[in-house]
Design an enzyme around this catalytic site. Structure first.
Site, short mmCIF file in Angstrom:
data_model
loop_
_atom_site.label_atom_id
_atom_site.label_comp_id
_atom_site.label_asym_id
_atom_site.label_seq_id
_atom_site.Cartn_x
_atom_site.Cartn_y
_atom_site.Cartn_z
N ASP A 1 46.48 51.30 15.57
CA ASP A 1 46.00 50.84 14.26
C ASP A 1 45.60 52.00 13.35
OD1 ASP A 1 46.19 48.18 15.31
OD2 ASP A 1 44.31 48.57 16.34
N LYS B 1 50.20 53.77 11.07
CA LYS B 1 51.53 54.38 11.25
C LYS B 1 52.57 53.74 10.34
CE LYS B 1 51.38 53.37 15.65
NZ LYS B 1 49.99 52.97 15.86
N LYS C 1 52.35 52.63 7.28
CA LYS C 1 52.36 53.20 5.93
C LYS C 1 53.01 54.59 5.95
CE LYS C 1 49.35 54.71 2.19
NZ LYS C 1 48.06 54.57 1.53
N GLY D 1 51.19 45.55 15.27
CA GLY D 1 51.20 44.87 13.98
C GLY D 1 51.02 45.93 12.92
N HIS D 2 51.84 45.92 11.91
CA HIS D 2 51.58 46.84 10.82
C HIS D 2 51.69 46.14 9.49
CE1 HIS D 2 55.48 47.69 12.75
NE2 HIS D 2 55.96 47.49 11.55
N GLN E 1 51.50 51.09 19.09
CA GLN E 1 50.27 51.45 19.83
C GLN E 1 50.01 52.95 19.66
OE1 GLN E 1 52.70 49.46 21.93
NE2 GLN E 1 51.82 47.83 20.71
N ARG F 1 37.80 45.05 15.42
CA ARG F 1 37.98 46.31 16.15
C ARG F 1 36.64 46.99 16.38
NH1 ARG F 1 42.66 47.68 12.00
NH2 ARG F 1 44.30 46.43 12.89
N LYS G 1 42.72 56.41 5.94
CA LYS G 1 41.45 55.72 5.68
C LYS G 1 40.28 56.66 5.42
CE LYS G 1 42.17 51.15 7.46
NZ LYS G 1 41.69 50.08 8.29
N LEU G 2 40.56 57.80 4.83
CA LEU G 2 39.47 58.73 4.53
C LEU G 2 38.47 58.09 3.56
CD1 LEU G 2 38.39 61.62 4.93
CD2 LEU G 2 39.68 62.32 2.91
#
Ligand code: IMP
Length: 447
Positions: A13, A16, A18, A40-41, A240, A321, A347-348
């Site tokens: 998660d 990857k 994007k 899942g993406h 994964q 999560r 996600k910075l």
């Protein structure tokens, strides 16, 4: 002849999808090489959000060939649902190719996955219950059923028959154990034959998927060779991630395939010399779904903030999560295992306003021993406490930043610290869910 692998550096998660979508701009082919619909993406394109489990992220580029490689385990019902969903939204899937050698997830794999987890109770792995483990187990036992088998009714029926008997036996045993655990007098539906395990119906169903998918079924290794030999860029997209790797991850709390870069060769049918670059994808903090060790896990307000701000809920199961500080001990391990040449930090933006920003730089065992490197011993990892370096936080909305200079100085310092610690350049930083919300550092494309 650039073959580029995109690999997750943590427990999955990392975003990857994007990264693959962005690097796909310069590629001719995108190949998914392992895993199944446990992955899942999500890809955001303006107001449109696309969620895939099996189809490679490159499908939104109509001029690229998208390949589901031989290393994938494929649930045809799920794949057909995704193809159908894309078609309804006007997306052409004509360039999708599926390896004839990929293994099929059968209804009994899903039932066994669920029954196995239920039996383990508190000790369960927290699988996605999509039948992934039992399917890979059948592959290794030579009881697997492959995509090409859906094209021949006689072969399919024979193979299902051979595979089904031991599954019925195993499921019967599991249900007897369940019954024993039940209170006296409680109703049970276990005695009735499960319609999902009917040989005839299963054969019919899979033959019909075979007809539907036939135009996409191909010798996909050969397609990869042709693209690579023509000097085109091929992206190998892992599902994964490194710490969920069957051999090198936090066993047994792992998936049943090898997501590390080396597995791209096996799962796509190319040689190690075909791989020129390995791009690792790492979230600016750490997350994990399912059970297993997580030395930097947070059970406090900061952890909650990460869940809420980062929308940390699984794409496949919707589970929340687990969140924690970025683990550089684990990241350095992932860098070496995959021999990464480049890092992408995602996600910075989620970390804005958190001060200080902690990063794990070593572990300490319950006996007080210090571990600079990721410990191979499960007992040490399970009880390891992370020790941290505190870095100053940054403030404000960074989702509009498009160049390194537009990032706050402390955000740049955070990235520099990570890059120096693991010895790999950061080439791309994601600052929001949209495709445009990225900062490229140095060259835009793989060298
Ligand atoms: P399985 O792959 O469904 O057998 O699950 C094994 C472990 O891998 C569980 O901890 C899952 O939560 C985890 N897992 C599987 N796929 C993903 C993924 O795409 N992202 C994160 N965790 C995953």
């Amino acid at each position: 002849m650039p073959g580029v692998v995109i690999v997750g550096a943590q427990w999955g998660d990392e975003g990857k999808g994007k990264v693959t979508d962005l690097l796909a701009d310069d590629a001719a082919m995108i190949v998914r090489f392992q895993g199944g619909n446990n992955a899942g993406h999500t890809i955001v394109r303006g107001d449109d959000e696309f969620r895939f489990h099996l189809i490679p992220s490159g499908i939104l580029h109509p001029d690229k060939t998208c390949v589901i490689g031989n290393g994938v385990v494929l649930d045809p019902r799920v794949l057909w649902g995704e193809i159908d969903g894309l078609r309804r939204r006007g997306i052409d899937v004509g360039n999708l190719r599926i390896s004839a050698n990929a293994h099929l997830i059968m209804p009994y794999h899903v039932l066994l996955d669920t029954a196995g987890e239920t039996k383990l109770g508190k000790l369960s792995i927290g699988t996605t219950r999509r039948g992934i483990g039992p399917c890979y187990a059948d592959k290794a036992s030579r009881l697997g059923i492959r995509v090409q088998d859906m094209l021949d009714e006689k072969i399919l029926r024979k193979k299902i028959m051979a595979a089904l008997e031991p599954k019925q036996q195993a499921l019967r045993e599991l249900s007897v154990q369940r019954r024993k655990l039940r209170k006296e007098g409680e109703q049970s539906s276990d005695e009735a034959p499960d319609p999902r395990l009917d040989l005839h119906a299963m054969t019919e169903e899979y033959i019909s998927y075979g007809h539907q998918l036939e135009p996409h079924i191909a010798d996909t290794a050969r397609l990869c060779w042709a693209a690579l030999d023509a000097g085109q860029t091929v992206l190998f997209e892992g599902a994964q991630a490194t710490l969920l790797d069957l051999d090198h991850g936090t066993y047994p709390f792992v998936t049943s395939s090898n997501p590390i870069a080396g597995a791209a060769c096996v799962g796509a049918g190319v040689g190690p010399a075909d791989i020129d670059e390995v791009w690792g994808v790492v979230k600016a903090y750490q997350t994990r779904v399912g059970a297993g060790p997580f030395p930097t896990e947070l059970h406090d307000e900061t952890g909650r903030l990460m869940v809420e701000r980062g929308h940390e809920y699984g794409t496949t199961t919707g589970r929340e999560r687990r969140c924690g500080w970025l683990d550089l001990v684990a990241l350095r391990y992932a860098v070496r295992l995959n021999r990464m040449n480049a890092l992408t930090v995602t996600k910075l933006d989620v970390l804005s306003g958190i001060d200080p920003l902690r990063v794990a730089v070593r572990y300490r065992s319950s006996e007080g021993a210090v571990f600079e490197e990721f410990p191979y011993h499960q007992s040490i990892l399970h009880s390891a406490e992370a020790e941290y370096e505190d870095l100053p936080g940054f403030e404000g909305d960074i989702t509009e930043a498009r160049s390194e200079e537009e990032l706050p100085a402390n955000a740049r310092a955070y990235l520099r610290y990570v890059s120096d610690f693991v010895g790999v350049p950061i080439r791309l930083v994601s600052v929001g869910p949209e495709r445009e919300q990225v900062v490229w550092i140095g060259d835009r494309v793989p060298a």
